[in-house]
Write a protein that holds these residues in place. Structure first.
Motif, mmCIF file in Angstrom:
data_model
loop_
_atom_site.group_PDB
_atom_site.id
_atom_site.type_symbol
_atom_site.label_atom_id
_atom_site.label_comp_id
_atom_site.label_asym_id
_atom_site.label_seq_id
_atom_site.Cartn_x
_atom_site.Cartn_y
_atom_site.Cartn_z
ATOM 1 N N ASN B 226 0.797 -1.229 0.000
ATOM 2 C CA ASN B 226 0.000 0.000 0.000
ATOM 3 C C ASN B 226 0.828 1.277 0.000
ATOM 4 O O ASN B 226 0.289 2.353 -0.192
ATOM 5 C CB ASN B 226 -0.907 0.027 1.233
ATOM 6 N N LEU B 228 2.810 4.527 -0.534
ATOM 7 C CA LEU B 228 2.901 5.485 -1.640
ATOM 8 C C LEU B 228 4.095 6.423 -1.494
ATOM 9 O O LEU B 228 4.870 6.616 -2.428
ATOM 10 C CB LEU B 228 1.619 6.326 -1.714
ATOM 11 N N LEU B 229 4.264 6.993 -0.287
ATOM 12 C CA LEU B 229 5.217 8.100 -0.125
ATOM 13 C C LEU B 229 6.651 7.694 -0.493
ATOM 14 O O LEU B 229 7.310 8.383 -1.275
ATOM 15 C CB LEU B 229 5.156 8.614 1.320
ATOM 16 N N LEU B 232 7.270 7.003 -4.164
ATOM 17 C CA LEU B 232 7.063 8.250 -4.887
ATOM 18 C C LEU B 232 8.321 9.112 -4.827
ATOM 19 O O LEU B 232 8.666 9.813 -5.769
ATOM 20 C CB LEU B 232 5.884 9.000 -4.259
ATOM 21 N N PRO B 244 0.815 1.987 -6.268
ATOM 22 C CA PRO B 244 0.263 3.281 -5.833
ATOM 23 C C PRO B 244 0.808 4.446 -6.650
ATOM 24 O O PRO B 244 0.056 5.371 -6.986
ATOM 25 C CB PRO B 244 0.692 3.371 -4.365
ATOM 26 N N LEU B 247 -0.868 4.419 -10.077
ATOM 27 C CA LEU B 247 -2.250 4.895 -9.971
ATOM 28 C C LEU B 247 -2.281 6.408 -9.858
ATOM 29 O O LEU B 247 -3.084 7.084 -10.508
ATOM 30 C CB LEU B 247 -2.933 4.271 -8.750
ATOM 31 N N LEU B 248 -1.391 6.958 -9.035
ATOM 32 C CA LEU B 248 -1.348 8.408 -8.854
ATOM 33 C C LEU B 248 -1.041 9.099 -10.180
ATOM 34 O O LEU B 248 -1.658 10.113 -10.529
ATOM 35 C CB LEU B 248 -0.288 8.763 -7.798
ATOM 36 N N GLU B 251 -4.061 9.054 -12.412
ATOM 37 C CA GLU B 251 -5.082 9.962 -11.913
ATOM 38 C C GLU B 251 -4.750 11.407 -12.265
ATOM 39 O O GLU B 251 -5.634 12.196 -12.577
ATOM 40 C CB GLU B 251 -5.219 9.786 -10.394
ATOM 41 N N TYR B 258 -11.314 7.627 -17.171
ATOM 42 C CA TYR B 258 -11.715 7.279 -15.807
ATOM 43 C C TYR B 258 -12.075 5.802 -15.615
ATOM 44 O O TYR B 258 -11.622 5.192 -14.654
ATOM 45 C CB TYR B 258 -12.851 8.185 -15.325
ATOM 46 N N ILE B 261 -8.985 3.913 -15.203
ATOM 47 C CA ILE B 261 -8.315 4.176 -13.924
ATOM 48 C C ILE B 261 -8.988 3.377 -12.816
ATOM 49 O O ILE B 261 -8.309 2.753 -11.977
ATOM 50 C CB ILE B 261 -8.342 5.688 -13.597
ATOM 51 N N LEU B 262 -10.324 3.387 -12.818
ATOM 52 C CA LEU B 262 -11.036 2.627 -11.784
ATOM 53 C C LEU B 262 -10.736 1.134 -11.921
ATOM 54 O O LEU B 262 -10.556 0.434 -10.912
ATOM 55 C CB LEU B 262 -12.544 2.903 -11.871
ATOM 56 N N VAL B 265 -7.496 0.495 -10.285
ATOM 57 C CA VAL B 265 -7.630 0.426 -8.831
ATOM 58 C C VAL B 265 -8.083 -0.977 -8.417
ATOM 59 O O VAL B 265 -7.544 -1.574 -7.479
ATOM 60 C CB VAL B 265 -8.615 1.498 -8.313
ATOM 61 N N SER B 268 -5.306 -3.407 -8.617
ATOM 62 C CA SER B 268 -4.327 -3.260 -7.535
ATOM 63 C C SER B 268 -4.826 -3.897 -6.247
ATOM 64 O O SER B 268 -4.039 -4.238 -5.368
ATOM 65 C CB SER B 268 -4.009 -1.781 -7.297
#
Lengths: 307, 297
Positions: B226, B228-229, B232, B244, B247-248, B251, B258, B261-262, B265, B268
């Protein structure tokens, strides 16, 4: 950057202390040395990184530029500018989290602990939001609140995610929506460990529904509720994913929590010094919370021993 | 585990009055309503997610987002997989490697703390304890600089090693608590038999520590899946993007598709959903283990 050096010196000290020779005069590795591989990467990336963050918070360090000493400048900028705002946003997130998450988790946890079949089915559903990553949740909720093609557009016209007042509330609700299931699991497990006799005794005494919950259940759950409250505070304190993905910290900084502030300062403004001030504040708040908690629980243990 | 049904006293006392029964009934109905309402709230956004991922782009933009009309298509999932396929693979590699690294390093470390004596070991132990309360958000800038200087930037190793480091304290401390309860005679007997350290770890400590390692593994896998930071910050190229991050980027790209993208998600989340279906107890056990990480003990 010489963050490795404290680890190297620890390694030397440990080696001299723990190497020993066995009966046949062969040098043997003492058990203590086995801590080193794990401690090496931990020491560099966690302890070393934290110490480095403190140092960098006193430096001018633009990404790719030259490094110089800044004195207290980064800290005074933090206190006079965006830092205080980020502190305010973080405080708001903590407040909403506590108000929304704790009553909901306690009520739903007690509910989910019941043995009826339909409650088992419902609590199976409760866990589902936890299975999607925060980034995925953020994307879903951003679409849900999309002002033109969103999930609520046909019902009400809204631009809540671009409103300074509503955006932090909506994002925190999304954040709570994902994390409450986890607290429900904790409360549910705690309820199920309460001895049945307590309820039977209370029922014989004529206690019912609400009084049972107030006088038996809640006192028994006190410890778990405190745990949930601490998790809610630390979760809000370090909140990043949803606030960054849903609104990018905006509009106008309204969802820039401290953690989002770290990222924006470091990688949008590309100034590592001010970013480290935000980072040190986050880390200090985390350590402070943990310190208070461990003091409080020690105090609690002492009190319960005296009783 | 002692079991107890909160709302069901085992034997209703014979003398209980009608009004009390009524009050009980009302509180049961109320809690049933609350419980059902939350189930609807918990499921609705996920329903919106799945329904949106099954629609053509035209239908997504025009049809009622809560009502399955305007046709259903799986083509978004094909488009999504071509977009996040690499990221899916990267996430699997990162998650497996982080778990392996944490397990392989934390078991010897915990053994060292339990069996070793002296100031150095105690210092390590105290620092592991303190590290439980250090959030990655508070060190991310320096982690970025360290990763850069170790030439790990834009590599999966630049995600794997720091992520493992941040899981290490929790893993070590849980294992220490577990191994402390093992009688020391067990280790001493093996040492007398002439077993070396590595052999002792392999044939005694690792097998013994399997139950806590399962929970630790689940927790570490979930948090690295999960996260992200950190990825990234330590990767910029799409070749090293984990889910993640991918996905970012989808987005925030312009002219976003869209429904695709969904669908990304949903892709994932599929491994976690499978884990929930086959090992609900293990998944929840792993989550609960993780909660001790923020408690400073």
């Amino acid at each position: 950057m010489r963050v490795e050096s404290p680890v190297v010196s620890v390694r030397g000290a440990v080696r001299s202390m723990y190497s020993r020779t066995d009966g046949r005069g062969k040098r043997e590795v003492g058990p203590g040395l086995l801590v080193l591989p794990a401690f090496a990467i931990y020491g560099v990336f966690v302890i070393g990184a934290l110490l480095a963050a403190v140092v960098i918070s006193f430096l001018n360090w633009p990404i790719g530029g030259s490094v110089s000493f800044a004195g207290l400048k980064n800290w005074s900028t933090f206190l006079s500018g965006g830092g205080v705002k980020a502190l305010g946003v973080t405080a708001e997130v903590i407040g909403i989290s506590l108000v929304v998450q704790i009553p909901l988790s306690v009520a739903l946890g007690i509910f989910a602990a019941g043995r009826q079949r339909y409650r088992a089915v419902l609590s199976w559903l409760y866990v589902l939001p936890l299975l999607v990553s925060p980034t995925g949740i953020a994307i879903t909720w951003a679409r849900l609140f999309d002002p033109t093609f969103g999930g609520f557009t046909s019902i009400i016209q809204q631009t809540w995610l671009s409103s300074r007042a509503a955006a932090p509330v909506i994002v925190t609700l999304a954040f709570s929506w994902r994390i409450v299931p986890f607290y429900v699991i904790l409360i549910q497990a705690a309820v199920r460990t309460i001895p049945r006799e307590l309820f039977d005794a209370a029922a014989v005494d004529g206690a019912s529904g609400a009084r049972l919950i107030r006088h038996i259940l809640l006192p028994q759950l006190r410890h778990t509720i405190v745990v949930v409250a601490i998790l809610a505070v630390t979760g809000a304190l370090t909140a990043f994913d949803l606030y960054f993905v849903m609104t990018g910290g905006g509009p106008d900084g309204a969802t820039t929590t401290l953690a989002v502030g770290v990222y924006l300062q470091a990688f949008s403004n590309q100034v590592l010094g001010p970013a480290s001030v935000y980072a040190v504040v986050v880390a200090a708040a985390g350590l402070l919370t943990a310190g208070l908690v461990s003091r409080a629980t020690k105090f609690g243990e002492m009190r319960s021993q005296r009783q | 585990m002692a079991s107890i049904a909160v709302e069901e006293p085992s034997a209703e006392p014979a003398y209980c009055r009608r009004s009390r029964l009524q009050a009980l009934k009302i509180s049961r109905v109320l809690s049933g309503v609350l419980g059902t309402a939350w189930a609807v709230i918990a499921v609705a956004p996920l329903y919106f997610l799945v329904l949106g991922s099954l629609r053509g782009e035209g239908a997504y933009l025009t049809a009622n987002p809560w009502w399955p009309s305007g046709g259903v298509t799986l083509s978004n999932y094909r488009v999504a997989l071509s977009g996040v396929g690499t990221a899916l693979l990267n996430s699997v590699i990162v998650t497996v490697s982080v778990c392996a690294l944490v397990i392989v390093l934390s078991v010897p470390a915990a053994y060292a703390i339990v069996r070793g004596r002296g100031r150095g070991i105690r210092l390590c132990y105290v620092l592991f304890l303190a590290g439980l309360a250090i959030p990655i958000e508070g060190t991310i800038v320096s982690v970025f600089i360290i990763v850069l200087h170790l030439h790990l930037y834009n590599s999966l190793a630049g995600i794997i090693v720091p992520t493992a480091a941040f899981s290490m304290a929790l893993a070590v401390l849980i294992l220490v608590a577990f191994l402390r309860d093992v009688p020391s005679e067990l280790y001493e007997a093996m040492e007398l038999d002439g077993a070396g350290r590595m052999q002792l770890l392999r044939s005694l400590v690792f097998p013994m520590a399997r139950p806590p390692l399962l929970g630790i593994g689940v927790f570490v896998a979930l948090s690295s899946w999960n996260s992200l930071l950190l990825p990234l910050v330590t990767t910029t190229s799409n070749a090293q993007a984990v889910l993640p991050v991918a996905l970012l980027r989808l987005e925030s790209s312009n002219g976003a598709d869209y429904p695709a993208i969904l669908a990304s998600v949903v892709w994932s989340a599929i491994p976690i959903i499978v884990l929930y279906l086959v090992g609900r107890r293990q998944l929840i056990g792993g989550l609960v283990i993780g909660s001790s990480s923020n408690l400073g003990r």
